[in-house]
Design an enzyme around this catalytic site. Structure first.
Site, PDB file in Angstrom:
ATOM      1  N   GLY A  36       0.840  -1.194   0.000  1.00 37.01           N
ATOM      2  CA  GLY A  36       0.000   0.000   0.000  1.00 37.01           C
ATOM      3  C   GLY A  36       0.873   1.242   0.000  1.00 37.01           C
ATOM      4  O   GLY A  36       2.081   1.178   0.268  1.00 37.01           O
ATOM      5  N   GLN A  68       2.641  10.035   1.942  1.00 36.65           N
ATOM      6  CA  GLN A  68       4.005   9.483   2.003  1.00 36.65           C
ATOM      7  C   GLN A  68       4.895   9.979   0.873  1.00 36.65           C
ATOM      8  O   GLN A  68       6.118   9.896   0.954  1.00 36.65           O
ATOM      9  CB  GLN A  68       3.951   7.948   1.972  1.00 36.65           C
ATOM     10  CG  GLN A  68       3.309   7.327   3.190  1.00 36.65           C
ATOM     11  CD  GLN A  68       3.188   5.839   3.063  1.00 36.65           C
ATOM     12  OE1 GLN A  68       2.236   5.339   2.481  1.00 36.65           O
ATOM     13  NE2 GLN A  68       4.156   5.106   3.571  1.00 36.65           N
ATOM     14  N   CYS A 121       6.001  -0.213   7.447  1.00 35.47           N
ATOM     15  CA  CYS A 121       5.608   1.016   6.741  1.00 35.47           C
ATOM     16  C   CYS A 121       6.792   1.459   5.891  1.00 35.47           C
ATOM     17  O   CYS A 121       7.933   1.472   6.374  1.00 35.47           O
ATOM     18  CB  CYS A 121       5.242   2.106   7.757  1.00 35.47           C
ATOM     19  SG  CYS A 121       4.756   3.667   6.994  1.00 35.47           S
ATOM     20  N   LEU A 122       6.510   1.812   4.654  1.00 31.52           N
ATOM     21  CA  LEU A 122       7.592   2.255   3.765  1.00 31.52           C
ATOM     22  C   LEU A 122       8.203   3.567   4.263  1.00 31.52           C
ATOM     23  O   LEU A 122       9.319   3.904   3.892  1.00 31.52           O
ATOM     24  CB  LEU A 122       7.064   2.417   2.333  1.00 31.52           C
ATOM     25  CG  LEU A 122       6.497   1.124   1.704  1.00 31.52           C
ATOM     26  CD1 LEU A 122       5.916   1.410   0.334  1.00 31.52           C
ATOM     27  CD2 LEU A 122       7.557   0.035   1.626  1.00 31.52           C
ATOM     28  N   HIS A 159      -4.375   1.242   7.802  1.00 37.39           N
ATOM     29  CA  HIS A 159      -3.021   1.817   7.872  1.00 37.39           C
ATOM     30  C   HIS A 159      -2.905   2.999   6.901  1.00 37.39           C
ATOM     31  O   HIS A 159      -2.390   4.066   7.260  1.00 37.39           O
ATOM     32  CB  HIS A 159      -2.012   0.707   7.526  1.00 37.39           C
ATOM     33  CG  HIS A 159      -0.583   1.124   7.474  1.00 37.39           C
ATOM     34  ND1 HIS A 159       0.358   0.705   8.396  1.00 37.39           N
ATOM     35  CD2 HIS A 159       0.098   1.920   6.601  1.00 37.39           C
ATOM     36  CE1 HIS A 159       1.526   1.225   8.091  1.00 37.39           C
ATOM     37  NE2 HIS A 159       1.402   1.969   7.009  1.00 37.39           N
ATOM     38  N   HIS A 219      -2.559   7.273   7.357  1.00 38.80           N
ATOM     39  CA  HIS A 219      -1.578   8.176   6.727  1.00 38.80           C
ATOM     40  C   HIS A 219      -2.253   9.474   6.277  1.00 38.80           C
ATOM     41  O   HIS A 219      -1.696  10.560   6.429  1.00 38.80           O
ATOM     42  CB  HIS A 219      -0.943   7.515   5.500  1.00 38.80           C
ATOM     43  CG  HIS A 219       0.254   6.661   5.800  1.00 38.80           C
ATOM     44  ND1 HIS A 219       1.372   7.149   6.434  1.00 38.80           N
ATOM     45  CD2 HIS A 219       0.519   5.363   5.531  1.00 38.80           C
ATOM     46  CE1 HIS A 219       2.275   6.176   6.534  1.00 38.80           C
ATOM     47  NE2 HIS A 219       1.785   5.081   6.003  1.00 38.80           N
TER      48      HIS A 219
HETATM   49  O1  K1U Z   1       1.847   2.411   3.946  1.00 41.56           O
HETATM   50  C1  K1U Z   1       2.887   1.812   3.758  1.00 41.56           C
HETATM   51  O2  K1U Z   1       3.936   2.266   4.118  1.00 41.56           O
HETATM   52  C2  K1U Z   1       2.855   0.459   3.070  1.00 41.56           C
HETATM   53  C3  K1U Z   1       2.873  -0.679   4.067  1.00 41.56           C
HETATM   54  C4  K1U Z   1       1.463  -1.176   4.249  1.00 41.56           C
HETATM   55  C5  K1U Z   1       1.215  -2.172   5.334  1.00 41.56           C
HETATM   56  C6  K1U Z   1       2.042  -3.227   5.589  1.00 41.56           C
HETATM   57  C7  K1U Z   1       1.757  -4.126   6.598  1.00 41.56           C
HETATM   58  C8  K1U Z   1       0.637  -3.980   7.339  1.00 41.56           C
HETATM   59  C9  K1U Z   1      -0.180  -2.917   7.085  1.00 41.56           C
HETATM   60  C10 K1U Z   1       0.095  -2.019   6.085  1.00 41.56           C
HETATM   61  C11 K1U Z   1       3.778  -1.753   3.471  1.00 41.56           C
HETATM   62  O3  K1U Z   1       3.513  -2.306   2.474  1.00 41.56           O
HETATM   63  S1  K1U Z   1       5.240  -2.085   4.296  1.00 41.56           S
HETATM   64  C12 K1U Z   1       5.818  -3.598   3.537  1.00 41.56           C
HETATM   65  C13 K1U Z   1       5.251  -4.722   4.297  1.00 41.56           C
HETATM   66  O4  K1U Z   1       5.282  -4.663   5.497  1.00 41.56           O
HETATM   67  C14 K1U Z   1       4.613  -5.880   3.672  1.00 41.56           C
HETATM   68  C15 K1U Z   1       4.895  -6.239   2.397  1.00 41.56           C
HETATM   69  C16 K1U Z   1       4.274  -7.350   1.850  1.00 41.56           C
HETATM   70  C17 K1U Z   1       3.363  -8.089   2.587  1.00 41.56           C
HETATM   71  C18 K1U Z   1       3.089  -7.711   3.895  1.00 41.56           C
HETATM   72  C19 K1U Z   1       3.726  -6.611   4.433  1.00 41.56           C
HETATM   73 ZN    ZN Z   2       2.731   3.270   6.015  1.00 41.23          ZN
END
Ligand code: K1U
Ligand code: ZN
Length: 181
Positions: free
Chosen positions: A46, A51, A92-93, A134, A138
């Site tokens: 996401g 962001q 979170c990225l 989530h 943001h």
């Molecule tokens: O908003 C963001 O920074 C993106 C975030 C979203 C998110 C991840 C995990 C739980 C809730 C919301 C990410 O994508 S971080 C990358 C990550 O944690 C992930 C990637 C692939 C599958 C699961 C998690």
């Molecule tokens: Zn995030």
């Protein structure tokens, strides 16, 4: 298409509240496409416009394994959330390398516009529900670290600032070496 720079905690711009999109036009569609490209490149599921330093209510999500099911949510509003809560690890990225447990509603129903400007109601559970909550956070200037204790958040802040300063030093050195060559 373009890769957009992602803001990192504790950048104060991540705390801004996004304003509604007034018209879903070519500019918004291009921004959504760039956000999807940026999210895929960063291996996220996401990304919220906040962001990438855009204070408009736009979210992109793709929780599919194949990365072939992009969703664009514009001006999302929460219609309903379950009383049942689930706890899971979140990343979170904008908070790279940090994963912490957060409690969220197990199910949500959300109304949003899609990339064509059509109104859609989305019923979500599991990872999609967590991701939508989530990303909607943001847009309100809230990060998952805001659910942690002040002590934990402070430690994360210190660690990321240290990493950011180190990265800046390395970049400066790289530019200096390239200039000298
Ligand atoms: O908003 C963001 O920074 C993106 C975030 C979203 C998110 C991840 C995990 C739980 C809730 C919301 C990410 O994508 S971080 C990358 C990550 O944690 C992930 C990637 C692939 C599958 C699961 C998690
Ligand atoms: Zn995030």
């Amino acid at each position: 298409m373009a890769l957009l720079p992602i803001l990192h905690f504790p950048d104060a711009r991540l705390q801004r509240t996004a304003r509604p999109v007034l018209a879903v036009d070519a500019r918004i569609r291009q921004l959504a496409a760039d956000m999807l490209e940026t999210m895929y490149a960063a291996h996220g599921i996401g990304l919220a416009a906040t962001q990438v330093n855009v204070d408009e209510q736009i979210i992109v999500i793709d929780i599919s394994e194949e990365k072939n099911a992009p969703q664009v949510l514009i001006n999302p509003t929460l219609l309903w959330q379950s009383e049942e809560r689930v706890e899971g690890d979140e990343g979170c990225l904008s908070v790279p390398g940090i994963y912490e447990k957060v409690q969220r509603a197990a199910e949500v129903r959300v109304r949003a516009l899609d990339a064509e400007g059509a109104e859609r109601d989305i019923a979500a559970s599991g990872l999609l529900a967590v991701c939508i909550q989530h990303e909607m956070d943001h847009l309100k200037g809230r990060l998952f670290v805001d659910y942690l204790s002040a002590l934990k958040r402070g430690r994360i802040r210190t660690r990321l600032l240290k990493e950011q300063r180190q990265a800046q030093r390395e970049e400066k050195e790289r530019v200096r070496r390239e200039g000298a060559a």
